[in-house]
Design a protein around this motif. Structure first.
Motif, PDB file in Angstrom:
ATOM      1  N   LEU A  89      29.451 -23.471  44.848  1.00  0.00           N
ATOM      2  CA  LEU A  89      30.907 -23.494  44.774  1.00  0.00           C
ATOM      3  C   LEU A  89      31.439 -22.129  44.339  1.00  0.00           C
ATOM      4  N   VAL A  90      32.399 -21.598  45.101  1.00  0.00           N
ATOM      5  CA  VAL A  90      33.044 -20.330  44.770  1.00  0.00           C
ATOM      6  C   VAL A  90      34.278 -20.572  43.920  1.00  0.00           C
ATOM      7  N   GLN A  91      35.161 -21.469  44.393  1.00  0.00           N
ATOM      8  CA  GLN A  91      36.350 -21.801  43.635  1.00  0.00           C
ATOM      9  C   GLN A  91      36.982 -23.067  44.199  1.00  0.00           C
ATOM     10  N   THR A  92      37.879 -23.636  43.404  1.00  0.00           N
ATOM     11  CA  THR A  92      38.626 -24.830  43.789  1.00  0.00           C
ATOM     12  C   THR A  92      40.104 -24.488  43.819  1.00  0.00           C
ATOM     13  N   ILE A  93      40.766 -24.821  44.920  1.00  0.00           N
ATOM     14  CA  ILE A  93      42.203 -24.608  45.060  1.00  0.00           C
ATOM     15  C   ILE A  93      42.886 -25.965  44.947  1.00  0.00           C
ATOM     16  N   HIS A 122      45.416 -32.539  46.214  1.00  0.00           N
ATOM     17  CA  HIS A 122      44.117 -32.338  46.857  1.00  0.00           C
ATOM     18  C   HIS A 122      43.371 -31.210  46.146  1.00  0.00           C
ATOM     19  N   GLU A 123      42.064 -31.220  46.297  1.00  0.00           N
ATOM     20  CA  GLU A 123      41.227 -30.105  45.887  1.00  0.00           C
ATOM     21  C   GLU A 123      40.582 -29.520  47.144  1.00  0.00           C
ATOM     22  N   ILE A 124      40.786 -28.226  47.376  1.00  0.00           N
ATOM     23  CA  ILE A 124      40.095 -27.538  48.460  1.00  0.00           C
ATOM     24  C   ILE A 124      38.935 -26.786  47.820  1.00  0.00           C
ATOM     25  N   LEU A 125      37.722 -27.185  48.153  1.00  0.00           N
ATOM     26  CA  LEU A 125      36.507 -26.644  47.541  1.00  0.00           C
ATOM     27  C   LEU A 125      35.904 -25.608  48.477  1.00  0.00           C
ATOM     28  N   LEU A 126      35.772 -24.373  48.003  1.00  0.00           N
ATOM     29  CA  LEU A 126      35.214 -23.282  48.805  1.00  0.00           C
ATOM     30  C   LEU A 126      33.779 -23.008  48.379  1.00  0.00           C
ATOM     31  N   ILE A 150      37.729 -30.872  51.538  1.00  0.00           N
ATOM     32  CA  ILE A 150      39.002 -31.276  50.937  1.00  0.00           C
ATOM     33  C   ILE A 150      38.790 -32.616  50.263  1.00  0.00           C
ATOM     34  N   LYS A 151      39.193 -32.671  49.004  1.00  0.00           N
ATOM     35  CA  LYS A 151      38.969 -33.868  48.203  1.00  0.00           C
ATOM     36  C   LYS A 151      40.309 -34.458  47.778  1.00  0.00           C
ATOM     37  N   SER A 152      40.460 -35.755  47.949  1.00  0.00           N
ATOM     38  CA  SER A 152      41.638 -36.486  47.493  1.00  0.00           C
ATOM     39  C   SER A 152      41.169 -37.535  46.504  1.00  0.00           C
ATOM     40  N   GLY A 153      41.437 -37.316  45.222  1.00  0.00           N
ATOM     41  CA  GLY A 153      40.860 -38.186  44.197  1.00  0.00           C
ATOM     42  C   GLY A 153      39.361 -38.037  44.191  1.00  0.00           C
ATOM     43  N   THR A 188      31.929 -34.266  56.059  1.00  0.00           N
ATOM     44  CA  THR A 188      32.976 -33.807  55.142  1.00  0.00           C
ATOM     45  C   THR A 188      33.038 -32.292  55.013  1.00  0.00           C
ATOM     46  N   LEU A 189      32.141 -31.572  55.687  1.00  0.00           N
ATOM     47  CA  LEU A 189      32.009 -30.135  55.488  1.00  0.00           C
ATOM     48  C   LEU A 189      32.555 -29.378  56.701  1.00  0.00           C
ATOM     49  N   TYR A 190      33.402 -28.380  56.413  1.00  0.00           N
ATOM     50  CA  TYR A 190      34.003 -27.535  57.436  1.00  0.00           C
ATOM     51  C   TYR A 190      33.546 -26.093  57.193  1.00  0.00           C
TER      52      TYR A 190
END
Length: 279
Positions: free
Chosen positions: A37-41, A46-50, A68-71, A108-110
């Motif tokens: 994990l680099v960072q979370t936006i 939502h959480e966008i996980l990079l 992208i995480k929702s809850g 779930t991975l882009y």
């Protein structure tokens, strides 16, 4: 009769077990194994996980993965686009980047790539902007991303003899070996400050040299060409020993005219266009 009762009881047990599995919460699939994990936006609840393979984003070519995480739920049906923007002290510009697509065989991975021409510094920073949609609802998000300076030169920005600005980035080898290594590079044309397009049907000549060892070369190198006139340029680069190597480059257009770079010969010990490798 007893045998019939036994089979009936066994069938009920199996049915009950299957029903419990169907009604229960499935064990989450880990699709980010070997990624860091680099960072979370955070935006729009939502959480966008990079993610990257190293846990960092670096000057040059970067393969970036995201979820992208929702809850507690990871989204499987998002449509995502991104736009990187460098905020300089007197101007803004973007960089070469790909579309964001679903990773192969993942739910779930882009993923996509970003080619940062310059690193972040105290006064100038990169921002990564997202437009995405989920079930017909559209969202935007943005955040600063830290782009680490590259220890060696893996990207070059140059003006060709055709008065066109280009970005050339080394993709591979990422982990060079004393061997003949697969080599890949991306070549992009700067259409304007915000738009870059892939350049097709050019020819990238390579000449690896070891400056500290009499500028010796190596055998079995292969220049870089595209397969079917699209995508990254591919070839072979040979390293005969560990240490510092300079991969001298010449870029020729589809007519065979060299638009940047010089041959290593005579008093010219290096090209003005090159990549660096040290291992």
């Amino acid at each position: 009769m007893k045998l019939l009762k036994y089979f009936s009881l066994l069938a009920m047990i199996l049915l009950s077990a299957c029903s419990s599995d169907d009604d229960g919460i499935a064990t989450p699939i880990n699709e980010t194994e070997n990624l860091t994990l680099v960072q979370t936006i955070n935006a729009n609840n939502h959480e966008i996980l990079l993610y990257t393979t190293t846990g960092e984003i670096e000057q040059g070519y970067n393969e970036v993965y995201l979820q992208i995480k929702s809850g507690d739920e990871l989204i499987t049906n998002a449509d995502i686009s991104w736009m990187p923007i460098m905020h300089m002290t007197s101007m803004m510009h973007s960089c070469p980047n790909s579309n964001v697509v679903k990773s192969s065989a993942k739910e779930t991975l882009y993923q996509g790539y970003l080619v940062f021409q310059m690193a972040s510094n105290d006064d100038e920073y990169w921002e990564l902007n997202f437009d995405y949609s989920i079930d017909g609802a559209t969202f935007t998000a943005s955040d600063k991303v830290y782009v680490k300076p590259a220890p060696k030169k893996r990207v070059a920005v140059f003006m060709g003899s055709d008065n066109q600005k280009y970005v050339l980035a080394m993709v591979d080898p990422r982990n060079p070996q004393v061997a003949v290594n697969d080599m890949r590079a991306g070549l992009f044309k700067m259409e304007d400050m915000m738009n870059f397009t892939s350049v097709n049907n050019y020819h990238i000549k390579i000449d690896p040299r070891m400056p500290s060892m009499g500028n010796h070369d190596s055998p079995n190198n292969q220049d870089l060409y595209q397969e079917n006139g699209q995508g990254f340029y591919e070839g072979k680069v040979s390293f005969t020993m560990t240490g510092y190597w300079k991969i001298n480059l010449q870029v020729a257009n589809e007519s065979g005219e060299t638009i940047k770079g010089e041959a290593v010969a005579g008093s010219d010990e290096a090209s003005s266009l090159y990549f660096e490798v040290e291992f």
